[in-house]
Design an enzyme around this catalytic site. Structure first.
Site, PDB file in Angstrom:
ATOM      1  CG  ASP A 131      -6.981 132.060   4.346  1.00 40.18           C
ATOM      2  OD1 ASP A 131      -6.387 133.305   3.848  1.00 40.18           O
ATOM      3  OD2 ASP A 131      -8.231 132.112   4.834  1.00 40.18           O
TER       4      ASP A 131
ATOM      5  CG  ASP B  27      -9.564 126.682   1.051  1.00 41.38           C
ATOM      6  OD1 ASP B  27     -10.397 127.305   1.719  1.00 41.38           O
ATOM      7  OD2 ASP B  27      -8.306 126.729   1.531  1.00 41.38           O
TER       8      ASP B  27
ATOM      9  CG  ASP C  41      -5.102 124.583   1.405  1.00 42.69           C
ATOM     10  OD1 ASP C  41      -4.199 124.616   2.559  1.00 42.69           O
ATOM     11  OD2 ASP C  41      -6.277 125.122   1.373  1.00 42.69           O
TER      12      ASP C  41
END
Length: 224
Positions: free
Chosen positions: A10, A8, A166
């Site tokens: 961001d 991922d 995250d």
């Protein structure tokens, strides 16, 4: 055997929270309703996508979510992402993974043009063989469309990949495709969330060391 690592963006490689807050604060100021935004709230909104982020931060000043999102993205495209927005150890870790013979990819809901700009600005674009950002015609994560496209472009099966993310969204999409998941605990997940039995990592350096260890004969299924 693991051949590819998909990240991922961001909250995993780049801390974009302050940049997003600054843009929304500028939008609010231009409308005559200056407001200091709460960073903790912003962090909980980022992984939900652009529209929930803009609508959530603007509050009652958001009168047209689609128009406000378009303005937000236009301003974001005009900004630059400094290399200092990379999380600690990201550049070094990515370089170590490439040197170890792994192919790296990005799968993010961030629109493709903004994703490409962030990678270019921070200087890590050359480290990736495949970059899949949000686009028309494909559903955003946690739907499997974007991650499926990344697999197609890599010419890989899910069992040959690790997904590092995250948030709950990242875990859900990896689980949907039976792809081993590594949790970047420094990002934007809800406080206290833990994707058991997937492993939790406190720093990017920890993730790097764990992935390199997997290149030795070992069972990667424990990262499911």
């Amino acid at each position: 055997m693991i051949r590819h690592v998909i990240f991922d963006l961001d909250g995993t490689l780049v801390d974009s929270c302050r940049a997003c807050m600054t843009i929304v604060e500028q939008m609010l100021a231009d409308r005559g309703v200056p407001r200091r935004l709460d960073e903790r709230r912003a962090r909980t909104l980022i992984s939900r996508g652009g529209k929930p982020l803009v609508r959530g931060l603007m509050g009652d000043a958001c009168l047209d979510a689609d128009a406000d999102l378009a303005e937000f993205r236009s301003r974001y495209a005009d900004s630059r992402t400094p290399e200092t927005d990379l999380y600690p150890q990201v550049r070094q870790g990515l370089e170590q993974l490439v040197q170890a013979g792994l192919s790296l990819a990005i799968c993010t809901n961030k629109p493709q043009n903004l994703c490409d700009a962030v990678l270019r600005d921070t200087g890590i674009a050359p480290l990736f063989d495949c970059v899949v950002g949000g686009r028309e015609g494909l559903r955003a994560k946690p739907e499997p469309d974007l991650l499926g496209l990344a697999l197609d472009r890599l010419g890989a099966s899910a069992s040959q990949c690790l997904f590092v993310g995250d948030s709950e969204v990242d875990h859900e999409v990896a689980h949907a495709l039976a792809m081993p998941f590594l949790f970047a605990a420094w990002g934007y997940a809800q406080e206290g969330w833990n994707p058991h039995p997937s492993p939790r990592f406190a720093t990017f350096g920890d993730v790097t060391r764990a992935i390199i260890a997997l290149l030795e004969p070992e069972d990667a299924r424990r990262y499911g």
